[in-house]
Design an enzyme around this catalytic site. Structure first.
Site, mmCIF file in Angstrom:
data_model
loop_
_atom_site.group_PDB
_atom_site.id
_atom_site.type_symbol
_atom_site.label_atom_id
_atom_site.label_comp_id
_atom_site.label_asym_id
_atom_site.label_seq_id
_atom_site.Cartn_x
_atom_site.Cartn_y
_atom_site.Cartn_z
ATOM 1 N N HIS A 581 23.619 6.600 36.056
ATOM 2 C CA HIS A 581 23.159 7.456 35.483
ATOM 3 C C HIS A 581 22.869 8.831 36.241
ATOM 4 C CE1 HIS A 581 20.474 8.640 31.680
ATOM 5 N NE2 HIS A 581 19.739 9.440 32.892
ATOM 6 N N GLU A 582 21.915 8.723 37.408
ATOM 7 C CA GLU A 582 21.708 10.088 38.163
ATOM 8 C C GLU A 582 22.663 10.545 38.397
ATOM 9 O OE1 GLU A 582 18.905 10.879 37.670
ATOM 10 O OE2 GLU A 582 17.811 9.194 36.821
ATOM 11 N N HIS A 585 24.286 13.080 36.243
ATOM 12 C CA HIS A 585 23.668 14.547 36.222
ATOM 13 C C HIS A 585 24.228 15.140 37.348
ATOM 14 C CE1 HIS A 585 20.706 14.139 33.014
ATOM 15 N NE2 HIS A 585 20.101 12.903 33.424
ATOM 16 N N HIS A 588 27.673 16.915 37.052
ATOM 17 C CA HIS A 588 27.411 17.956 36.031
ATOM 18 C C HIS A 588 27.137 19.087 36.741
ATOM 19 C CE1 HIS A 588 26.016 19.204 31.678
ATOM 20 N NE2 HIS A 588 27.156 19.730 32.132
#
Length: 794
Positions: A581-582, A585, A588
């Protein structure tokens, strides 16, 4: 989870030429060294950098430039994140003051030039973006330090820095001259026809923020606006600092209740605390005090058969101090007041005006439809709670679904779930410890394999220099390297063993093209503060990922002697999800490279920003990904699909209920920021009454007793947009099925995702991004029909 603090409108001496050459030579050496290795060797090297402390220590020593490096900085090193100023807590404060002066000088020059020349008008948006970057460079690193740094002196300096910078940033928010110059040039075709599309996008974004900051107000009202905004920020900092505080750190139960507990080990542990409990001070022999720190309260919630004890412990464990609730009430009321000042129905209307959802009504419709579906669907919430309830009363056949939902209390959840899991395990063979296939290094190395496959991007370890990190023993630095262009995309600093922080993604520096061509900054100046690309034309994005994983076993030999390399940190499936998940980010931020910093990477609308991270969880749950990545830390045997499937089946016991609970949190976020606060009177607002009323309405594990809402950090950081997780989960499901379902390792799918979504940062309407990615023109309108399409189950 993104942590940001400082968009502009929200939010010295030179390094010697010798040092510059040494840094460049060091980078070239490491890059060349990597290129001589096979991809398999490089992935094994990456794994060992995270899993083997001795290997990491040797890598750091061998990878650093000559010892003369430290003498050039008086022995203090290169500064945090290679920012020369950040060599000490006082250096952070000095850097903030220097940046403030730099910002004021830039504003003065901008205002003079925009009024006197066409060139000044053409360069205005670039310089406004540069101004934002000057301030964000301070406030973002200060926020990171405040939350993550192990030294209290650094934390105190970060708090002072935040207060210094935030007041000035709010003054800029209401600077009429800055706003009018921007507004006027954006409606002047003679100027806009000569600007890039990105410049116009950033200009419009900044104009909107000006107008949402009350630029139309009279001077006195504007001054009040700035004061209230600053007060909200300070209240938010206090709120986040006390998020883990309890009303009391002891829970008292009667001696008769204590006697009913059958677990003698837990009883013995509790009894051992009595000499230091309030009982010893008050000479209270009639009660037993249970400590609310450590494992004891959680053991009681999952194993204690005495419901009254579980009830008291659960409520005590979820109660916030009165001061924390007062802080929450205060910033929610101030937000309502700001919205009223700006002419909005509520703070939620103010927040959602330029988001994907557009307005609170659309959000509430999304949440209600989701909740209705979760309650009514086959094998949904009702079925899950019924399974739990069967262990409470044995037979639920005579009770309605609504009665069952009412009968299962929040303090029953963990206890009944443990019973259900125990029963499930009885019917199966004992499960192998799956965490032994998921060392931290194995997962990071596996992510590099995945990113290479879908994006043609590698994660390459780099040795850090003295003073570059907050903990040289445990922070790892990765160069995110784009193989296609043969260029660095940016840097990641990973601290998986922080004692302070829940898993978080911090933006330290955003991508931005330097304004050397227009003379408003120099490479020599920027080289001291940021890390530049190979051509020294762009500042590279710098991201820090921080998690609070347990350190490897055998680390008690001292901070500076290294961690035991024989057994690395091993991860649960949930922790694997968290790292994926992290890293969503982080990628991105790396791929969303823009010339202007305001809309780079994760600086897109809040209800779109979670898409890349939520999508990564689809990869982390897919056996075609995990079984290709996972290897036993000792035997190197791959993880079998059968073993993974057995473990995953235990994770979904309350999957629908978990989603429902998240929808309750999103609903709470909406009702605490809705128009009722203004209509019914800000003065009389009571967040606890609102919370309990909503819980009574929604029923599932309803909490009508505690003040847990004081422990919900997103009420401040995501005010009125916490629904973003659920919206982006629905979007991610569409992206997964549209692009990656057939082959999660597909370069073609990864390239499509990069080109349609990631590379734009916040410079493109997210609805247009989705229409492009999914090939559905209807989504491009971003209207209620588009929301309906996204809300439909795949």
């Amino acid at each position: 989870m993104r942590v940001t603090s400082s968009r502009l409108l929200q939010g010295g001496s030179l390094v010697s030429r010798v040092l510059k050459r040494r840094l460049n030579n060091a980078s070239r050496t490491k890059k060349g060294w990597f290129s001589t290795r096979t991809l398999a060797d490089s992935n094994e090297h990456l794994r060992r950098v995270f899993d083997d402390q001795a290997y990491f220590d040797n890598f750091t020593k061998s990878g650093a430039p000559e010892g003369a490096m430290n003498s050039l900085f008086g022995g203090n090193g290169v500064g945090l994140f290679r920012n020369r100023a950040l060599i000490s807590p006082q250096g952070l404060v000095d850097f903030s003051e220097e940046s403030l002066e730099r910002a004021k000088m830039l504003v003065s020059n901008m205002m003079a030039e925009v009024k006197t020349s066409e060139q000044g008008r053409l360069e205005y948006i670039k310089k406004l973006d540069q101004l934002s970057d000057v301030l964000c460079r301070v406030i973002d690193v200060a926020e990171f330090i405040r939350v993550s740094h192990p030294s209290q002196k650094w934390v105190d300096a970060a708090q002072r820095t935040h207060e210094i910078m935030f007041e000035y940033m709010n003054q800029l928010n209401t600077n009429v001259e800055l706003y009018e110059s921007l507004r006027d040039l954006l409606i002047d075709p003679a100027i806009t026809t000569k600007l890039s599309k990105e410049e116009i996008e950033v200009g419009e974004y900044l104009r909107q923020d000006f107008e949402r900051s009350g630029i139309h107000m009279d001077p006195n009202t504007r001054n009040n606006f700035v004061a209230i905004t600053q007060e909200i920020s300070l209240l938010g900092s206090h709120f986040n600092n006390d998020i883990h505080s309890l009303e009391s750190y002891w829970c008292n139960i009667s001696r008769s209740e204590f006697d009913k507990i059958s677990d003698t080990v837990v009883k013995s542990e509790i009894y051992g605390y009595q000499s230091s409990s309030p009982a010893s001070q008050n000479k209270d022999s009639g009660n037993i005090y249970i400590p609310l720190a450590g494992h004891i309260p959680y053991t009681i919630l999952s194993k204690c058969e005495v419901e009254s004890v579980r009830r008291k412990v659960w409520i005590s464990l979820h109660n916030s101090p009165k001061e924390q609730i007062d802080t929450l009430n205060a910033f929610v009321k101030y937000r309502a007041l700001l919205a009223k000042m700006l002419g909005y129905k509520s703070f939620a209307h103010y927040q959602l005006e330029h988001k994907m959802a557009k307005n609170p009504e659309n959000v509430l419709t999304l949440l209600r439809n989701l909740q209705q579906g979760l309650i009514s669907k086959e094998y949904g919430v009702c079925e899950e709670v019924k399974k739990l309830h069967s262990f409470k009363n044995g037979d639920d056949a005579v009770m309605t679904d609504e009665e069952i939902l009412e009968d299962v209390k929040p303090w029953d959840r963990e206890y009944l779930l443990a019973q259900l899991q125990s029963q499930t395990l009885k019917d199966e063979e004992p499960l192998e410890d799956i965490s032994e296939y998921f060392s931290v290094g194995t997962i990071v190395s596996g992510l590099s394999k995945l990113f290479y496959s879908i994006y043609n991007v590698n994660l390459i370890p780099e040795a850090t220099l003295k003073g570059e990190t907050w903990d040289s023993n445990q922070v790892r630095k990765l160069n995110v390297f784009d193989v296609t262009s043969n260029k660095k995309l940016g840097y990641l600093y990973l601290d998986f063993w922080s004692p302070k922080v829940l898993p978080s993604h911090f933006t330290i520096v955003c991508s931005r093209k330097l304004n050397t061509d227009i003379g408003s900054e120099s490479r020599d100046e920027m080289r001291e503060m940021v890390q530049l690309d190979e051509n020294e034309q762009h500042q590279l994005p710098v991201i820090s990922l921080v998690c609070n994983l347990s350190k490897p076993q055998g680390t008690g030999v001292g901070r500076f002697t290294g961690m035991d390399s024989r057994k690395p940190t091993l991860l649960s499936l949930d922790q694997v999800d968290t790292i994926f998940h992290e890293m969503g980010h982080a990628m991105h931020s790396m791929i969303g490279k823009t010339d202007l910093h305001n809309l780079s990477g994760t600086r897109c609308v809040t209800d779109f920003v979670e898409l890349p991270s939520v999508l990564m969880e689809s990869f982390s749950k897919d056996p075609r990904v995990l079984c290709k990545i996972a290897k036993h830390y000792r035997t190197k045997e791959p993880l079998s699909k059968e073993t993974l499937a057995k473990h995953q089946s235990h994770r979904v016991l309350l999957e629908e209920s978990e989603t429902f609970m998240q929808s309750k949190m999103a609903m709470l976020d909406q009702v605490l920021h809705n128009e009722d606060i203004i209509n019914c009177g800000i003065k009389d607002f009571d967040s606890t009454a609102v919370y309990h009323h909503l819980e009574s309405q929604l029923k599932v594990f309803a909490d009508k007793w505690s003040t847990w809402h004081g422990k919900f950090p997103h009420l401040f950081s995501y005010g009125a947009v916490y629904y973003s997780y659920l919206l982006d989960r629905a979007i991610a499901e569409k992206i997964w099925h549209g692009l990656f379902k057939d082959d999660p390792w597909s370069r073609e799918a990864g390239q499509k995702y990069k080109d349609s979504i990631l590379k734009w940062g916040g410079t493109r309407d997210p609805w247009v991004c989705l229409a492009d990615a999914l090939g559905d023109e209807r989504l491009g309108k971003g209207d209620s029909k588009a929301m309906e399409i996204i809300g439909q189950k795949v």
